[in-house]
Design an enzyme around this catalytic site. Structure first.
Site, PDB file in Angstrom:
ATOM      1  CD1 TRP A  31      -1.649   1.929   1.247  1.00 62.46           C
ATOM      2  CD2 TRP A  31      -3.535   0.689   0.844  1.00 62.46           C
ATOM      3  NE1 TRP A  31      -3.539   2.485   1.149  1.00 62.46           N
ATOM      4  CE2 TRP A  31      -4.139   1.685   0.758  1.00 62.46           C
ATOM      5  CE3 TRP A  31      -4.115  -1.085   0.666  1.00 62.46           C
ATOM      6  CZ2 TRP A  31      -5.988   1.608   0.607  1.00 62.46           C
ATOM      7  CZ3 TRP A  31      -5.469  -0.542   0.860  1.00 62.46           C
ATOM      8  CH2 TRP A  31      -6.567   0.245   0.453  1.00 62.46           C
ATOM      9  CB  SER A  65       0.514  -1.163   7.320  1.00 56.86           C
ATOM     10  OG  SER A  65       1.064   0.085   6.349  1.00 56.86           O
ATOM     11  CG  PHE A  66      -4.632  -4.398  10.034  1.00 58.68           C
ATOM     12  CD1 PHE A  66      -3.861  -3.817  11.175  1.00 58.68           C
ATOM     13  CD2 PHE A  66      -4.663  -6.019  10.090  1.00 58.68           C
ATOM     14  CE1 PHE A  66      -4.829  -4.019  12.170  1.00 58.68           C
ATOM     15  CE2 PHE A  66      -5.146  -6.729  11.022  1.00 58.68           C
ATOM     16  CZ  PHE A  66      -5.690  -5.310  12.493  1.00 58.68           C
ATOM     17  CD  GLU A  67      -3.110  -6.784   5.317  1.00 55.24           C
ATOM     18  OE1 GLU A  67      -2.656  -6.326   5.349  1.00 55.24           O
ATOM     19  OE2 GLU A  67      -3.833  -6.811   6.274  1.00 55.24           O
ATOM     20  CB  CYS A  89       3.643   4.427   3.592  1.00 57.88           C
ATOM     21  SG  CYS A  89       2.838   6.808   3.107  1.00 57.88           S
ATOM     22  CB  VAL A  90      -0.697   4.750   7.868  1.00 59.47           C
ATOM     23  CG1 VAL A  90      -2.525   4.841   7.773  1.00 59.47           C
ATOM     24  CG2 VAL A  90      -0.032   2.948   7.739  1.00 59.47           C
ATOM     25  CG  HIS A  97      -9.320   1.975   8.488  1.00 61.25           C
ATOM     26  ND1 HIS A  97      -9.909   2.042   7.668  1.00 61.25           N
ATOM     27  CD2 HIS A  97      -9.021   0.606   8.159  1.00 61.25           C
ATOM     28  CE1 HIS A  97      -9.151   1.365   5.994  1.00 61.25           C
ATOM     29  NE2 HIS A  97      -9.326   0.322   7.207  1.00 61.25           N
ATOM     30  CG  PHE A 122       7.145   1.442  14.475  1.00 59.50           C
ATOM     31  CD1 PHE A 122       5.991   0.768  14.994  1.00 59.50           C
ATOM     32  CD2 PHE A 122       7.356   2.645  14.415  1.00 59.50           C
ATOM     33  CE1 PHE A 122       5.280   1.290  14.702  1.00 59.50           C
ATOM     34  CE2 PHE A 122       6.073   3.032  14.004  1.00 59.50           C
ATOM     35  CZ  PHE A 122       4.985   2.426  14.256  1.00 59.50           C
ATOM     36  NE  ARG A 136       7.748  12.935   8.797  1.00 57.87           N
ATOM     37  CZ  ARG A 136       8.145  14.469   8.585  1.00 57.87           C
ATOM     38  NH1 ARG A 136       7.650  14.243   7.089  1.00 57.87           N
ATOM     39  NH2 ARG A 136       7.911  15.181   9.631  1.00 57.87           N
TER      40      ARG A 136
END
Ligand code: RBF
Length: 164
Positions: A31, A65-67, A89-90, A97, A122, A136
């Site tokens: 993503w 990212s959730f995975e 990257c969110v 959400h 992280f 970034r």
């Protein structure tokens, strides 16, 4: 932390431990690929620049990212890496959400750090706008992937220390 006082790619090369025997896993979210592929390239090239052999870098992609947490757990269980870096990257404006994904990854990585004997690093960008992420991911504030790579090397060296 990326502030105007701190560039993510700045580090003192003389203070980095010997990384020639280290094995590092990288889990990257697809993503926001334009950003995460740059984070991955930054992490990979910084590891190599600091002595990690390319064949000792294990890279796996996950959908989002959730995975990342599950991917990181798999690398820790099924490979012999000395650390796992997660990169994602969110972006708040594009993610209804946002808080759930960010806290899921944060808590998941924290849990892995407690469950396993290796460090999990992280490397998640959690920004309000795409421009902040561009800044970034090799932009004006450096590359979060570089910072994650240096952190991985330092934490592996800490884990290898004899504390007696
Ligand atoms: N994953 C990311 O890594 N970054 C995002 O900004 C992001 N935004 C999302 C927005 C929506 C509306 C949805 C449904 C998913 C998003 N995801 C994002 C994917 C998420 O991390 C995960 O892959 C999926 O929810 C499947 O578990």
């Amino acid at each position: 932390m990326a502030t105007k006082y701190h560039h993510l790619s700045d580090y003192d090369p003389t203070s980095i431990p010997d990384a020639s025997a280290m094995k590092v896993g990288i889990v990257v979210a697809e993503w926001n690929y334009d950003i995460t592929s740059k984070l991955m390239e930054g992490a990979r090239s910084t590891l190599i620049k600091n002595g990690v052999s390319p064949e000792n870098i294990l890279i796996r992609w996950v959908p989002g990212s959730f995975e990342l947490v599950y991917g990181a757990k798999l690398l820790a269980r099924k490979s012999e890496v000395d650390a796992v870096i997660v990169l994602g990257c969110v972006i708040r404006g594009e993610t209804p959400h946002f808080e759930y994904i960010c806290s899921g990854v944060t808590q998941g990585i924290t849990a892995l750090n407690l469950q396993f004997e290796i460090p999990f690093i992280f490397g998640l960008l959690t920004n309000n706008t795409m421009q902040q992420s561009i800044d970034r991911a090799g932009g004006v504030l450096g590359n979060k992937g570089d910072e994650a790579a240096i952190t991985a090397i330092r934490m592996i060296a800490l884990n290898n220390e004899n504390f007696r």
